[in-house]
Structure formats: C-alpha cells, structure tokens
Scaffold this active site. Structure first.
Site, short mmCIF file in Angstrom:
data_model
loop_
_atom_site.label_atom_id
_atom_site.label_comp_id
_atom_site.label_asym_id
_atom_site.label_seq_id
_atom_site.Cartn_x
_atom_site.Cartn_y
_atom_site.Cartn_z
N SER A 1 -0.54 36.47 58.21
CA SER A 1 0.96 37.15 58.52
C SER A 1 2.01 37.35 57.79
CB SER A 1 0.21 36.22 59.84
OG SER A 1 2.22 35.94 60.07
N TYR B 1 0.67 27.99 63.68
CA TYR B 1 0.21 29.13 63.65
C TYR B 1 0.46 29.63 61.40
CZ TYR B 1 0.27 34.80 64.53
OH TYR B 1 0.01 35.84 63.47
P1 NDP Z 1 -3.23 40.06 70.98
O1 NDP Z 1 -3.15 39.12 71.90
O2 NDP Z 1 -3.49 41.66 71.24
O3 NDP Z 1 -5.08 40.19 70.16
C1 NDP Z 1 -5.70 39.22 69.82
C2 NDP Z 1 -7.06 39.23 70.42
O4 NDP Z 1 -7.53 38.03 69.78
C3 NDP Z 1 -7.36 39.28 71.58
O5 NDP Z 1 -8.24 40.55 71.81
C4 NDP Z 1 -8.27 38.04 71.96
O6 NDP Z 1 -9.69 38.43 72.96
C5 NDP Z 1 -8.97 38.14 70.77
N1 NDP Z 1 -9.39 36.29 71.39
C6 NDP Z 1 -8.11 35.20 70.73
N2 NDP Z 1 -8.73 34.01 71.37
C7 NDP Z 1 -9.92 33.80 70.61
C8 NDP Z 1 -11.18 33.50 70.69
N3 NDP Z 1 -11.00 32.47 70.71
N4 NDP Z 1 -12.72 33.99 70.79
C9 NDP Z 1 -12.55 35.28 70.43
N5 NDP Z 1 -11.22 36.37 71.03
C10 NDP Z 1 -10.34 35.54 70.98
O7 NDP Z 1 -2.72 40.14 69.06
P2 NDP Z 1 -2.44 40.90 68.11
O8 NDP Z 1 -3.26 42.00 68.61
O9 NDP Z 1 -0.95 40.81 68.19
O10 NDP Z 1 -2.78 39.62 67.16
C11 NDP Z 1 -3.88 40.04 66.26
C12 NDP Z 1 -3.80 39.57 65.11
O11 NDP Z 1 -3.48 39.85 64.51
C13 NDP Z 1 -4.19 37.67 65.50
O12 NDP Z 1 -4.73 37.16 64.41
C14 NDP Z 1 -2.75 37.63 64.17
O13 NDP Z 1 -2.19 36.65 64.34
C15 NDP Z 1 -2.14 38.59 63.82
N6 NDP Z 1 -0.98 39.23 63.84
C16 NDP Z 1 -0.40 39.65 64.86
C17 NDP Z 1 1.40 40.00 64.77
C18 NDP Z 1 1.84 40.99 65.45
O14 NDP Z 1 2.87 41.31 65.19
N7 NDP Z 1 1.44 41.37 66.05
C19 NDP Z 1 1.99 39.58 63.21
C20 NDP Z 1 1.24 39.00 62.14
C21 NDP Z 1 -0.05 38.99 62.67
P3 NDP Z 1 -9.77 38.15 73.93
O15 NDP Z 1 -8.36 37.38 75.39
O16 NDP Z 1 -10.22 38.68 75.08
O17 NDP Z 1 -10.84 36.66 73.46
#
Ligand code: NDP
Length: 254
Positions: A144, A157
């Site tokens: 991130s 985070y």
């Molecule tokens: P979303 O909330 O859209 O996606 C997060 C995903 O993680 C979901 O598909 C969720 O699936 C899955 N997830 C969360 N917890 C668990 C768990 N315990 N076990 C299995 N799956 C899990 O977020 P983003 O796409 O934005 O984020 C994706 C990554 O990118 C993250 O690591 C985030 O920190 C990082 N990021 C995002 C940024 C942004 O601006 N959006 C910026 C910087 C980094 P489900 O709900 O089905 O479990």
C-alpha cells in the site's frame, strides 16, 4: 510476447473475488493462467469464477479464511488436486480499521495484522513445497502507500503494509535458490469497496487524493492487470524483492 504467456500456469489469488484481486485475476486469466479465487463470500466468488471462466481459462472458487492456518492448508491441497499445480500466489486479501492508535482495541489490531500480514506468511509457506518441487514460482504481495507513508487513522494497517514489504524481501532472499521470485505491489488510491468507506470516514480524502495524484484520478481495478502479469510471468525472472508502486505517481509527488 511469449515471456508474458501464462498458459499452463495456475494462480491462487486471495481476495480475488472483487476489487484489486479481481483486476489482477482478470489479467492473469487473459494471459492464459487458470485461477483459484479465494474469499469468504461465496456469492462474490461464484460471480468472479463465472467471469474468469468466460475468458477461456479454468477457474475455481475456494471458500477460506486466509487467517486460519488449517483452512490455508486445505486450500492449497484443493488447488493442487483440482488444478494440478501451483505456480503463482497473489497475497491480496486485506482489510482496514480506521482509528488512531489510542482508540484501537487489541482485537482490532490483531484482525488487521492477521488478515493483511500473517495470511501472506501462511499462504506463502503453504505453497512453497509445490513451487520448489516445480523448480520455480512467483509470489506477489499487495502492500500500500501505507508501506511507505503513514496516517493517524491507520496504525495496524500501516504496520501490516510496512511488514509486507520486509516479508517480501525475506522470501525473495530465502527462495531465490528455488527460482521463486517474491515481489510486492504498492497500490495508490484505488476505487474499491475498501476505499468507498474511507471516502465517507475520512473527510476531504477524495479531493486530497485527486490533488496529490499526478494522474489526477483514482485508480481502477483493471490498472492492476499488467503489473500482475509481469510479476507472474518469465518476463520478471530477474526481478525479486522489489516493491513497485502502481499509484498514478502519488508516491513521487512532493
Ligand atoms: P476489497 O475490500 O474490494 O477486497 C478485499 C478482498 O479481501 C475481498 O475480496 C475479501 O473477500 C478478501 N478478504 C478479506 N479478508 C479475508 C479473509 N480473512 N480471508 C479471505 N479473504 C479475505 O479491497 P481492495 O480490492 O481495495 O483491497 C485489496 C488489497 O489491496 C488489500 O490488501 C488492500 O489493503 C490493498 N490496497 C487497496 C488500496 C485501495 O485503494 N483500494 C490501496 C492500497 C492497498 P471476502 O469478503 O469474500 O472474504
């Protein structure tokens, strides 16, 4: 170009059922890889699998909580048995709880660290034997801007995302001899479910992001297809231990 071809490869994408994970899964599928989408929400995973399959590859949904060591073990066994091999692991699952350090409870701290950092350790460790046996593999970890910067509302985070970069470097050192490359991607501000809430909870965020991003826009999930294919393919065989911003220039803006 053949060095970007992923035909015959199998990728696990945690959190691949939505957001940035789905954007990367689409790219990997378009390059020919079969995909295992991992998440807890079965409906979201089912929709993602239908979409990926329509791109002409095999895709399966694996319901697993990536903070659970036993569930991760079962997930890796299932992918190996149903898709036949494991070449690429994308550690993308992540959450955030926005509170200053003095207001964050231990359970909240642990939940963020377990989901964002410990899960990457569990999944990477679990796929290592298969990658070593196959004489190579690719681990892609999602950091991130909080791997570089900090914010008062993101203590756990930021700690988890700083940790991801150092964990990536450790894996790159440890597994280079096995021909496994480990790299991190550092997304800027991307329009997903995760940040929809941030825009509500952090006042002025939307305008600040636009003002500081030279590209003058929020990223979209398809901005992650190209970097995922590069880091998953032979094109990046001499690239390891790096942390590559995909941020429209956010991190170089003074
Ligand atoms: P979303 O909330 O859209 O996606 C997060 C995903 O993680 C979901 O598909 C969720 O699936 C899955 N997830 C969360 N917890 C668990 C768990 N315990 N076990 C299995 N799956 C899990 O977020 P983003 O796409 O934005 O984020 C994706 C990554 O990118 C993250 O690591 C985030 O920190 C990082 N990021 C995002 C940024 C942004 O601006 N959006 C910026 C910087 C980094 P489900 O709900 O089905 O479990």
């Amino acid at each position: 170009m053949s060095s970007f071809n992923l035909k015959g490869k199998v990728a696990i994408v945690t959190g691949g059922n939505g957001g940035i994970g789905l954007g990367m899964a689409r790219g990997l599928a378009d390059a020919g890889a079969d995909i295992a989408v991992v998440g807890r929400n079965a409906e979201k995973s089912k929709a993602a699998v239908a979409e990926l399959t329509s791109r002409g590859v095999r895709a399966i949904a694996v319901a697993a909580d990536v903070t659970d060591k036993d569930a991760v073990g079962r997930l890796v066994e299932r992918v190996a048995s149903e898709l036949g091999r494991i070449d690429i692991l994308v550690n993308n699952a992540g959450i955030n709880i926005r509170k200053p350090p003095h207001a964050l409870e231990l359970e909240e701290w642990s939940s963020v660290i377990d989901t964002n950092l410990t899960s990457a350790f569990l999944c990477s460790k679990a796929v290592h034997p298969a990658m070593k046996a196959a004489s190579g593999g690719k681990v892609i970890n999602i950091g991130s801007m909080m791997s570089i910067f900090a914010a008062s509302f993101a203590p756990a985070y930021a700690a988890s995302k700083g940790g991801i970069v150092q964990f990536t470097r450790a894996c790159a050192c440890a597994w280079a001899a096995d021909n496994i490359q480990a790299n991190a991607i550092l997304p800027g501000w991307i329009d997903t479910d995760l940040t929809k809430r941030a825009r509500v909870e952090v006042s002025g965020l939307h305008e600040r992001v636009l003002a500081r991003t030279p590209a003058a826009r929020w990223g979209g999930i398809d901005d992650f297809a190209g970097i995922a294919v590069f880091l998953a393919s032979p094109a990046s065989d001499f690239v390891t231990g790096t942390a590559i911003p995909v941020d429209g220039g956010f991190s170089i803006m003074g």
